[in-house]
Design a protein around this motif. Structure first.
Motif, short mmCIF file in Angstrom:
data_model
loop_
_atom_site.label_atom_id
_atom_site.label_comp_id
_atom_site.label_asym_id
_atom_site.label_seq_id
_atom_site.Cartn_x
_atom_site.Cartn_y
_atom_site.Cartn_z
N LYS A 1 0.79 -1.13 -0.10
CA LYS A 1 -0.03 -0.11 -0.10
C LYS A 1 1.00 1.34 -0.04
O LYS A 1 1.96 1.19 0.49
N GLY A 2 0.36 2.22 -0.58
CA GLY A 2 0.93 3.49 -0.19
C GLY A 2 0.45 4.25 1.00
O GLY A 2 -0.71 3.95 1.36
N VAL A 3 1.37 4.63 1.89
CA VAL A 3 0.76 5.27 2.97
C VAL A 3 1.49 6.67 3.46
O VAL A 3 2.58 6.86 3.25
N ILE A 4 0.54 7.75 3.35
CA ILE A 4 0.80 9.15 3.47
C ILE A 4 0.71 9.56 4.71
O ILE A 4 -0.59 9.66 5.08
N ILE A 5 1.49 10.18 5.45
CA ILE A 5 1.36 10.53 7.04
C ILE A 5 1.37 12.09 6.92
O ILE A 5 1.89 12.90 6.24
N VAL A 6 0.10 12.76 7.60
CA VAL A 6 0.14 14.31 7.38
C VAL A 6 -0.03 14.41 9.12
O VAL A 6 -0.67 14.09 10.05
N ASP A 7 0.80 15.33 9.60
CA ASP A 7 0.99 15.55 11.17
C ASP A 7 0.05 16.66 11.45
O ASP A 7 -0.18 17.74 10.61
N ARG A 8 -1.05 16.49 12.31
CA ARG A 8 -2.00 17.17 12.53
C ARG A 8 -1.51 18.80 13.19
O ARG A 8 -2.15 19.61 12.97
N LEU A 9 -0.35 18.61 13.78
CA LEU A 9 -0.02 19.87 14.46
C LEU A 9 0.38 20.85 13.14
O LEU A 9 0.38 22.13 13.21
N GLU A 10 0.75 20.15 12.20
CA GLU A 10 1.53 21.21 10.99
C GLU A 10 0.50 21.43 9.94
O GLU A 10 0.62 22.34 9.29
N ALA A 11 -0.43 20.67 9.91
CA ALA A 11 -1.45 20.49 8.65
C ALA A 11 -2.55 21.57 9.51
O ALA A 11 -3.45 21.02 10.23
N ASN A 12 -2.93 22.77 8.75
CA ASN A 12 -4.12 23.44 9.18
C ASN A 12 -5.03 23.25 8.29
O ASN A 12 -5.91 23.76 7.56
N ILE A 13 -5.95 22.02 8.57
CA ILE A 13 -6.85 21.44 7.79
C ILE A 13 -7.77 20.71 8.47
O ILE A 13 -7.34 19.72 9.54
N SER A 14 -8.94 20.64 8.62
CA SER A 14 -10.13 19.80 9.20
C SER A 14 -9.71 18.12 8.55
O SER A 14 -9.46 17.82 7.42
N GLU A 15 -10.37 17.40 9.36
CA GLU A 15 -10.64 15.65 8.82
C GLU A 15 -11.42 15.84 7.70
O GLU A 15 -10.80 14.95 6.74
N ASP A 16 -12.47 16.29 7.60
CA ASP A 16 -13.29 16.26 6.39
C ASP A 16 -12.83 16.92 5.24
O ASP A 16 -13.02 16.19 3.93
N ASP A 17 -11.91 17.80 5.29
CA ASP A 17 -11.22 18.48 4.09
C ASP A 17 -10.38 17.72 3.43
O ASP A 17 -10.12 17.48 2.40
N SER B 1 1.06 13.97 -4.96
CA SER B 1 1.13 15.11 -5.70
C SER B 1 -0.18 16.18 -5.54
O SER B 1 0.22 17.47 -5.13
N ALA B 2 -1.36 15.65 -5.32
CA ALA B 2 -2.42 16.25 -5.11
C ALA B 2 -2.50 17.16 -3.72
O ALA B 2 -2.81 18.42 -3.93
N LEU B 3 -2.13 16.32 -2.97
CA LEU B 3 -2.06 16.84 -1.58
C LEU B 3 -1.02 18.13 -1.61
O LEU B 3 -1.15 19.21 -0.87
N ALA B 4 0.21 17.81 -1.90
CA ALA B 4 1.35 18.84 -2.20
C ALA B 4 0.79 20.11 -2.75
O ALA B 4 1.22 21.13 -2.30
N GLU B 5 0.26 19.87 -3.86
CA GLU B 5 -0.38 21.05 -4.79
C GLU B 5 -1.24 22.00 -3.96
O GLU B 5 -1.39 23.36 -4.35
N GLN B 6 -2.11 21.29 -3.23
CA GLN B 6 -2.99 22.16 -2.02
C GLN B 6 -2.47 22.60 -0.89
O GLN B 6 -2.98 23.26 -0.11
N GLY B 7 -0.78 22.63 -0.68
CA GLY B 7 -0.25 22.92 0.24
C GLY B 7 -0.42 22.34 1.70
O GLY B 7 0.12 22.75 2.70
N ILE B 8 -0.62 21.10 1.48
CA ILE B 8 -0.82 20.23 2.75
C ILE B 8 0.30 19.67 3.07
O ILE B 8 1.05 18.84 2.12
#
Length: 243
Positions: free
Chosen positions: A137-153, A187-194
């Motif tokens: 599987k591909g696994v991508i981790i986003v740190d909640r403290l660094e990412a200013n984004i809601s779980e739904d978004d 790539s899509a997440l990076a382009e959205q600044g996540i």
């Protein structure tokens, strides 16, 4: 160590990279050599090489070292004759262990791996004995403290890009993809600044085994020693720490 607390495992590994930079450089360089040897020197058409280069950059490996490893792989010079294979076995409590190995001396590596396992309550098994437990599987981790984004978004952005699932942990989001959609989603997440804390194609266990006390300590020590071995490129287990 397991698919459960992936972010805590990654943070542990990142601390280890800092402590053992030379050893990490060697392993990543070996991965680049093999990727270039098998798929050519252009990362655009060689996804394995692209992933290895990104891993090298994340570990702050100098660009000239990366290029040298690529040339060694393409040129087939000294140090490029690595053989790749997997070992399967068991740890304390029946934990499944899957090892990816790249070595120029199969007998040496087999002896070292067998010694580490047996010393810590484990053993090597037959081919196929545990590999069925894991899925690539591909696994991508986003740190909640660094990412200013809601779980739904985040879930909307990831699923629209082709992700399979988004799991919310206490301090992170874990996004799972099929291997073929991994690069699209990243790539899509990076382009959205996540901000992406970590991203890799890995082997995810479908079931886990919980250990505690002495068994858990033995398992952690075993994983450390296996990861420290120069010929072991990756260690996958379905071990989960109890509690």
């Amino acid at each position: 160590m397991s698919g459960h607390s992936k972010w805590s495992t990654i943070k542990r590994k990142k601390a280890k990279i800092d402590a053992q930079r030379g050893k990490i450089f060697t392993k990543i360089s070996k991965e680049i050599i093999i990727a270039a040897r098998n798929g050519g020197p252009d990362p655009v058409g060689n996804m394995r090489l692209k992933a290895a280069i990104e891993k090298a950059k994340a570990a702050n490996i100098p660009n000239e070292n990366i290029q040298r490893a690529i040339q060694k792989g393409v040129g087939g010079g000294e140090g490029a004759n690595f053989e790749e294979f997997t070992y399967e076995g068991y740890g304390p409590g029946g934990v499944a262990i899957l090892l990816y190995v790249a070595t120029d001396n199969r007998n040496r590596t087999a002896g070292e791996v067998r010694h580490i396992l047996s010393k810590h309550g484990g053993n090597l098994g037959e081919t196929g004995c545990v590999s069925w437990i894991f899925k690539e599987k591909g696994v991508i981790i986003v740190d909640r403290l660094e990412a200013n984004i809601s779980e739904d978004d985040l879930m909307l952005a990831a699923l629209e890009a082709g992700a399979e699932d988004v799991k919310a942990e206490e301090d992170s989001f874990e996004i799972t993809t099929a291997p073929e959609y991994f690069e699209n989603v990243r790539s899509a997440l990076a382009e959205q600044g996540i901000p992406i804390a970590d991203a890799e194609i890995t082997m995810v266990p479908q079931t886990t085994v919980k250990l505690q006390g002495e068994e858990a300590e033995k398992m952690v020590r075993m994983i450390d020693l296996l990861e420290d071995n120069d010929d072991v490129q990756a260690v996958y287990t379905n071990f989960e720490m109890e509690g």
